[in-house]
Design an enzyme around this catalytic site. Structure first.
Site, PDB file in Angstrom:
ATOM      1  N   VAL A   1       3.049   1.093   3.029  1.00  0.00           N
ATOM      2  CA  VAL A   1       2.728  -0.076   3.847  1.00  0.00           C
ATOM      3  C   VAL A   1       3.384  -1.305   3.228  1.00  0.00           C
ATOM      4  O   VAL A   1       3.304  -1.521   2.011  1.00  0.00           O
ATOM      5  CB  VAL A   1       1.209  -0.285   3.953  1.00  0.00           C
ATOM      6  CG1 VAL A   1       0.898  -1.481   4.856  1.00  0.00           C
ATOM      7  CG2 VAL A   1       0.534   0.967   4.502  1.00  0.00           C
TER       8      VAL A   1
ATOM      9  N   LYS B   1       3.615  -0.015   8.530  1.00  0.00           N
ATOM     10  CA  LYS B   1       3.350   1.295   7.929  1.00  0.00           C
ATOM     11  C   LYS B   1       4.534   2.217   8.220  1.00  0.00           C
ATOM     12  O   LYS B   1       4.835   2.515   9.382  1.00  0.00           O
ATOM     13  CB  LYS B   1       2.064   1.879   8.504  1.00  0.00           C
ATOM     14  CG  LYS B   1       1.649   3.221   7.926  1.00  0.00           C
ATOM     15  CD  LYS B   1       0.304   3.625   8.516  1.00  0.00           C
ATOM     16  CE  LYS B   1      -0.147   4.985   8.009  1.00  0.00           C
ATOM     17  NZ  LYS B   1      -1.460   5.361   8.604  1.00  0.00           N
TER      18      LYS B   1
ATOM     19  N   GLY C   1       0.826  -1.196   0.000  1.00  0.00           N
ATOM     20  CA  GLY C   1       0.000   0.000   0.000  1.00  0.00           C
ATOM     21  C   GLY C   1       0.860   1.246   0.000  1.00  0.00           C
ATOM     22  O   GLY C   1       2.050   1.196   0.289  1.00  0.00           O
TER      23      GLY C   1
ATOM     24  N   GLY D   1       0.582   5.975   0.057  1.00  0.00           N
ATOM     25  CA  GLY D   1      -0.246   7.159   0.209  1.00  0.00           C
ATOM     26  C   GLY D   1       0.592   8.416   0.189  1.00  0.00           C
ATOM     27  O   GLY D   1       1.770   8.385  -0.175  1.00  0.00           O
ATOM     28  N   GLY D   2      -0.028   9.536   0.613  1.00  0.00           N
ATOM     29  CA  GLY D   2       0.639  10.826   0.539  1.00  0.00           C
ATOM     30  C   GLY D   2       1.880  10.902   1.388  1.00  0.00           C
ATOM     31  O   GLY D   2       2.890  11.458   0.975  1.00  0.00           O
ATOM     32  N   PHE D   3       1.848  10.343   2.610  1.00  0.00           N
ATOM     33  CA  PHE D   3       3.067  10.359   3.417  1.00  0.00           C
ATOM     34  C   PHE D   3       3.225   9.062   4.196  1.00  0.00           C
ATOM     35  O   PHE D   3       3.697   9.051   5.339  1.00  0.00           O
ATOM     36  CB  PHE D   3       3.138  11.585   4.338  1.00  0.00           C
ATOM     37  CG  PHE D   3       2.049  11.712   5.353  1.00  0.00           C
ATOM     38  CD1 PHE D   3       2.170  11.144   6.606  1.00  0.00           C
ATOM     39  CD2 PHE D   3       0.911  12.442   5.071  1.00  0.00           C
ATOM     40  CE1 PHE D   3       1.188  11.287   7.563  1.00  0.00           C
ATOM     41  CE2 PHE D   3      -0.073  12.589   6.024  1.00  0.00           C
ATOM     42  CZ  PHE D   3       0.070  12.013   7.269  1.00  0.00           C
TER      43      PHE D   3
ATOM     44  N   ASP E   1     -11.878  10.303   9.276  1.00  0.00           N
ATOM     45  CA  ASP E   1     -11.588   9.981   7.870  1.00  0.00           C
ATOM     46  C   ASP E   1     -12.153   8.597   7.538  1.00  0.00           C
ATOM     47  O   ASP E   1     -11.500   7.774   6.914  1.00  0.00           O
ATOM     48  CB  ASP E   1     -10.085  10.024   7.601  1.00  0.00           C
ATOM     49  CG  ASP E   1      -9.772  10.134   6.106  1.00  0.00           C
ATOM     50  OD1 ASP E   1     -10.677  10.526   5.341  1.00  0.00           O
ATOM     51  OD2 ASP E   1      -8.642   9.835   5.708  1.00  0.00           O
TER      52      ASP E   1
END
Length: 265
Positions: A52, A65, A45, A47-49, A172
């Site tokens: 994973v 993570k 995985g 994402g922005g920051f 979120d």
């Protein structure tokens, strides 16, 4: 500093098998070992920051993570650990431990070698193999039965109720942040934007509430944080699970934080 305790992959697997085990600090060396030094082949995985990785133990797997831009998002990391240390529920992804390592390293800066502090901020969770709820909403070939849809909705509601009972507002909640196990049990994850309320506290205020626009209540604009923001997001998710379609046609992300999971083996 890196945790000095000697924790082996076998120790971590024993923690995973023991539902009563509490999260603990984990050494960076252990997390490097089980992810093959954060090999791209182990990435599941991104994402922005955060990225994973699947961590391989003797007989089980975990999810690691690894935060990027650690100086900019230190508050989010601390907030996420604070929330995760308080929760243990079948519908919340299980938190095993954290690593907050800072080490001095010689780095090149404008052609010169300078001593800089390099931060490593990592979290370790149970490995949830069947991807996110999003894949079950958008892929009509999955053919979820009504009984499955009901059980998924019930599990999300139970997990969110547990969080609210423990004074945590997620902020979120969306299909990408709900992972599915082999039995289609939903597990809420990603607490980087969450808030922990004090006992008897029902609201707080902030200059900016970040989240994902399509799941954010209209009152987010006034900066007031309450449990009702999660209830609005839950309502949108329930409609999507029931209809099998995205409820809104637009998808504007208000935060670059989101981590998207690919389906595991």
């Amino acid at each position: 500093m890196e945790c000095r305790s000697i924790i082996t992959p076998r120790d971590l697997e024993c923690m995973l098998c023991d539902e009563t085990a509490e999260p603990k600090p984990l050494p960076l060396s252990l997390l490097k070992e089980i992810t093959n030094d954060f090999s791209p082949q182990k990435q599941i995985g991104y994402g922005g920051f955060a990225e994973v990785y699947e961590g391989i133990l003797e007989n089980r797997s975990v999810a690691v993570k690894r935060m990027s831009n650690t100086y900019e998002y230190e508050k989010e990391y601390v907030r996420e650990v604070e929330c995760l240390m308080k929760v243990k529920h079948k519908n919340v992804v299980r938190f095993l431990g954290y690593c907050a390592d800072t080490q001095g390293s010689m780095l090149k800066y404008e052609g010169k070698l300078v001593m800089a502090d390099v931060r490593q901020r990592l979290l370790c969770f149970e490995f949830v193999p069947k991807g996110s709820l999003r894949e079950y909403i958008t892929d009509t070939s999955c053919g979820l039965q009504w009984r499955d849809r009901f059980q998924i909705i019930l599990g999300i509601c139970q997990g969110l109720h547990y969080l609210h009972q423990n004074n945590i507002v997620h902020l979120d909640l969306k299909p990408e942040n709900i992972l599915m196990d082999n039995n289609l049990v939903p597990k809420i994850t990603d607490f980087g934007l969450s808030r922990c309320f004090r006992p008897m506290q029902s609201q707080t205020f902030t200059v900016n509430i970040r989240g994902t626009l399509r799941y954010s209540a209209p009152e987010c604009g006034n900066g007031e944080i309450t449990h009702q923001l999660d209830i609005y997001s839950l309502g949108i998710i329930i409609m999507e699970v029931l209809t099998g379609e995205n409820w809104y046609q637009y998808d504007v992300d208000m935060a670059s934080y989101d981590v998207y999971y690919r389906e595991g083996p």
